[in-house]
Scaffold this motif. Structure first.
Motif, short mmCIF file in Angstrom:
data_model
loop_
_atom_site.label_atom_id
_atom_site.label_comp_id
_atom_site.label_asym_id
_atom_site.label_seq_id
_atom_site.Cartn_x
_atom_site.Cartn_y
_atom_site.Cartn_z
N GLY A 195 0.95 -1.25 -0.04
CA GLY A 195 -0.12 -0.03 -0.09
C GLY A 195 0.91 1.34 0.04
N ALA A 196 0.06 2.39 0.25
CA ALA A 196 0.91 3.89 0.10
C ALA A 196 0.26 4.54 0.90
CB ALA A 196 1.01 4.24 -1.27
N ALA A 197 1.12 5.59 1.56
CA ALA A 197 0.41 6.69 2.21
C ALA A 197 0.75 8.14 1.51
CB ALA A 197 0.98 7.00 3.50
N LEU A 198 -0.08 8.90 1.14
CA LEU A 198 0.21 10.19 0.42
C LEU A 198 -0.16 11.35 1.06
CD1 LEU A 198 -0.13 7.77 -1.79
CD2 LEU A 198 -0.60 9.80 -3.22
N ILE A 199 0.50 12.54 1.09
CA ILE A 199 0.53 13.68 1.90
C ILE A 199 0.43 14.83 0.74
CG2 ILE A 199 1.01 15.47 3.53
CD1 ILE A 199 0.01 12.80 4.89
N GLY A 200 -0.86 15.31 0.49
CA GLY A 200 -0.87 16.23 -0.69
C GLY A 200 -0.70 15.75 -1.97
N GLY A 201 -0.79 14.54 -2.33
CA GLY A 201 -0.57 13.87 -3.72
C GLY A 201 0.78 13.00 -3.72
N HIS A 202 1.73 13.40 -2.70
CA HIS A 202 2.99 12.86 -2.70
C HIS A 202 3.06 11.91 -1.83
CE1 HIS A 202 4.12 16.73 -4.63
NE2 HIS A 202 3.55 17.42 -3.70
N ASP A 203 3.62 10.49 -2.42
CA ASP A 203 3.92 9.41 -1.62
C ASP A 203 4.86 9.70 -0.72
OD1 ASP A 203 5.40 6.90 -1.04
OD2 ASP A 203 3.74 5.94 -2.58
N MET A 235 7.05 7.75 0.71
CA MET A 235 8.29 6.88 0.56
C MET A 235 8.83 7.09 -0.65
SD MET A 235 8.83 4.70 3.14
CE MET A 235 8.47 5.95 4.21
N LEU A 236 7.96 7.36 -1.79
CA LEU A 236 8.76 7.67 -3.33
C LEU A 236 9.06 9.03 -3.31
CD1 LEU A 236 6.57 4.90 -4.95
CD2 LEU A 236 8.83 4.70 -4.07
N ASP A 237 8.24 10.17 -2.82
CA ASP A 237 8.35 11.26 -3.11
C ASP A 237 8.20 12.19 -1.64
OD1 ASP A 237 8.54 13.56 -4.83
OD2 ASP A 237 6.47 13.71 -5.04
N SER A 238 9.34 11.56 -0.91
CA SER A 238 9.35 12.03 0.55
C SER A 238 9.59 13.42 0.74
CB SER A 238 10.45 11.00 1.38
OG SER A 238 11.84 11.35 0.99
N ARG A 239 10.54 14.17 -0.02
CA ARG A 239 10.86 15.60 0.27
C ARG A 239 9.66 16.51 0.23
NH1 ARG A 239 16.17 17.68 0.79
NH2 ARG A 239 16.24 19.73 0.97
N PRO A 240 8.93 16.50 -0.88
CA PRO A 240 7.99 17.24 -0.97
C PRO A 240 6.75 16.92 0.10
CG PRO A 240 7.90 16.13 -2.92
CD PRO A 240 9.32 15.87 -2.11
N ALA A 241 6.38 15.55 0.37
CA ALA A 241 5.44 15.16 1.12
C ALA A 241 5.71 15.80 2.62
CB ALA A 241 5.52 13.64 1.10
N PRO A 288 2.89 23.61 7.96
CA PRO A 288 2.71 22.53 7.41
C PRO A 288 1.26 22.38 7.28
CG PRO A 288 3.26 22.01 9.59
CD PRO A 288 3.47 23.34 9.49
N GLU A 289 0.74 21.70 6.01
CA GLU A 289 -0.75 21.69 5.71
C GLU A 289 -1.43 20.57 6.70
OE1 GLU A 289 -1.99 22.06 1.84
OE2 GLU A 289 -0.28 23.12 1.12
N VAL A 290 -0.48 19.76 6.98
CA VAL A 290 -0.95 18.39 7.69
C VAL A 290 -0.32 18.37 9.09
CG1 VAL A 290 -1.33 15.88 7.81
CG2 VAL A 290 -1.57 17.12 5.59
N ILE A 291 -0.99 18.46 10.21
CA ILE A 291 -0.54 18.40 11.61
C ILE A 291 -0.96 17.00 12.26
CG2 ILE A 291 -0.36 19.23 14.00
CD1 ILE A 291 0.80 21.34 11.74
#
Length: 307
Positions: free
Chosen positions: A56-64, A66-72, A151-154
């Motif tokens: 599975g995957a966890a996305l924050i603001g559309g960024h994975d 694990m795979l796109d960690s810096r922007p996430a 940050p947009e997510v707390i």
């Protein structure tokens, strides 16, 4: 903002999370509930990129994460149950360090730090050493570092753990103030504060979601009334059982002397109040109090988990 997609996490033969999916839109306060070992902290660690899911995957603001960690991770502020503080630093130097980690521009740090301190009630103690702070102020500093970088997510794991009642109240007010501007996900064992703060709750049980709903829609469909009547139950209960609008009567013990306190379980929208008033008037029995009963979050939680 948060998108948890069919996440499973295994530790050897133990499955901590199994095919867990949920989303949280911008501005929502989402409560994550569950008994110890249900998977709450594992879910938070995966959302923040501290743990990799088995699938599975966890996305924050559309960024994975694990795979796109810096922007996430730019979009995340995280307060674990044990706040990551450095006792030898002052609050100001620690928050400046947090701003640098969050890539706040050097020229904007002083203004941003002051804004965060004002929001968290730390403006008057910025130059105190963290090691000299009370538990309540340490939690405030933990929340402040989570807010650095806007940050947009707390994500908050047990933010009121170990606080006294006044500190807990102040922390709840702080969390409530974040709604709208931030998406907030937090876990707590104190169900009353979750009920007071959250727009929606998720209940995890043995690594699976067993409830995901807005709080208002979780209320029981059955209407209930609590009545306190100045009469002994021996003479009263047979009369109450004659009410056509009531499906069941529950006697509550330990009430006022000389009174009977009952819960009336009403059939749908039947006019139970009118029938009760008519009955008691005919029997010349005083009705001292009558008010509706709503499920508490504890009732909902225990019913969902079978505890």
């Amino acid at each position: 903002m948060i998108d948890f997609q069919h996440v499973t996490k295994r530790y050897g033969v133990h499955t901590a999370l199994e095919d867990v999916s949920f989303q949280a839109p911008r501005g929502q306060i989402l409560g994550l509930l569950g008994q110890n070992g249900a998977g709450k902290t594992t879910a938070m660690n995966i959302l923040t990129g501290c743990l990799a899911p088995s699938s599975g995957a966890a996305l924050i603001g559309g960024h994975d994460v694990m795979l796109d960690s810096r922007p996430a991770k730019r979009l995340i502020g995280y307060l674990p149950e044990q706040a990551p503080l450095y006792d030898e630093m002052t609050i100001r130097s620690y928050l400046r360090f947090a701003c640098q980690l969050k890539e706040v521009s050097r020229s904007a740090i002083d203004v941003h730090l002051q804004q965060v301190a004002d929001k968290t009630g730390l403006a008057d103690v910025l130059d105190r050493k963290i090691g000299n702070l009370s538990k309540g102020y340490r939690q405030r500093v933990g929340v402040a570092q989570a807010l650095c970088g806007s940050p947009e997510v707390i994500i908050l794991d047990e933010p009121t753990a170990g606080l006294d009642p006044r500190q807990s109240s102040e922390m709840r007010q702080l969390v409530h103030s974040l709604a709208g501007e931030h998406t907030v996900l937090f876990s707590s064992h104190i169900l009353s504060e979750v009920q007071a703060l959250c727009d929606r709750i998720i209940i995890l049980h043995h690594g699976r979601i067993i409830c995901d709903s807005a709080l208002q829609s979780l209320r029981s469909g059955e209407r209930r009334l609590r009545a306190v009547i100045a009469c002994g139950e021996g003479a009263l209960l047979p009369a109450l059982h004659s009410l056509q609008s009531v499906s069941r009567i529950t006697v509550e013990r330990g009430g006022e002397p000389g009174c009977t306190q009952v819960i009336l379980h009403v059939k749908g929208d039947a006019p139970a109040e009118r029938e009760l008033f008519t009955l008691l008037s005919g029997l010349q029995l005083p009705l001292l109090r009558l008010f509706p009963v709503e499920d508490s979050l504890e009732d909902i939680f225990l019913r969902a988990t079978g505890a």
